[in-house]
Design a protein around this motif. Structure first.
Motif: not given
Ligand code: CDP
Ligand code: CDP
Length: 220
Positions: A88, A181, A35-36, A154, A96, A100, A177
């Protein structure tokens, strides 16, 4: 001990990165926060006002995404620049999903993630790890929790960090989100057929870690 691959997928704020970091340390695995990487790509797009995949990729190649483990946690870099906090911010979080969803960005980052996985045992968290990035991972976990609980987690995290926020706004942002996603055409958030579903609603971080480590140790 055998070095295994563990894939942890699931919706936003289900606890993936928190538990994956602990498990990596306990079991001596590399931890990769995919995700990062999507967040870093989003920061690149936003600040250079780039919309075309090739331009975003070119910029990332000029200043590659890298990670550094420190006593304060994992830091994220673009080239030499520390972007740990930048990725962040709300602006990045709220953009994002579209970055993505770009197929070329995914192909580029997935290749990078697979290259890192060749370095040894690994635990990776994201949305498409069990389905696309590590289809042969020995252990796949699909970690979920109710929207209400994820928003509350969160909220508490933000309060502890002194970041002002509103619980109802967090709930709707998380739900939105999830929707984006899960419904995108390329690599949507989806449980792999051979993944173990773990609903962590009402579970502590310790309970989730123990559940995953028990299964991992059977495979090591
Ligand atoms: O930590 P949080 O759940 O907020 O999200 P993150 O894991 O940091 O991922 C941010 C965004 O990146 C997600 O909402 C997806 O849109 C995208 N992502 C993705 O498409 N594929 C992944 N393998 C990881 C993240
Ligand atoms: O990586 P992902 O977006 O899935 O979630 P996270 O950033 O690891 O976790 C979101 C928040 O939920 C963090 O503040 C965790 O401390 C908290 N939490 C958790 O991760 N797991 C639980 N079982 C309970 C709380």
């Amino acid at each position: 001990m055998k070095k295994i691959q563990i894939a942890v997928d699931g919706p936003a704020s289900s606890g993936k990165s928190t538990v994956a970091k602990i498990i990596a340390q306990d079991l001596g695995l590399i931890y990769l926060d995919t995700g990062a990487m999507y967040r870093a790509a989003t920061a690149v797009a936003l600040r250079n006002n780039l919309k075309v995949a090739a331009d975003i990729i070119e910029e990332i190649k000029a200043n590659p995404i890298s990670f550094k483990n420190t006593s304060h946690g994992q830091m994220v870099f673009l080239g030499e620049e520390d972007v740990t906090k930048l990725i962040r911010t709300n602006e990045v979080t709220n953009n994002v999903s579209w970055v993505s969803a770009i197929p070329e960005i995914r192909t580029f980052l997935v290749a990078e993630q697979q290259r890192i996985s060749d370095e040894g045992g690994i635990i990776m968290d994201g949305r498409d790890i069990g389905t696309v990035v590590l289809p042969d991972a020995e252990l796949k976990i699909f970690l979920v929790a109710s929207v209400d609980e994820r928003a509350e987690r969160r909220y508490k995290e933000n309060q502890a960090k002194g970041i002002p926020c509103d619980l109802d706004v967090l709930k709707s942002e998380i739900a939105e989100r999830d929707r984006k996603d899960s419904s995108r055409a390329v690599s949507p958030l989806k449980q792999a057929e051979d993944a173990v579903l773990l609903d962590s609603t009402g579970m502590s971080i310790k309970d989730v870690v123990e559940f995953i480590e028990r299964r991992a140790k059977e495979l090591m």
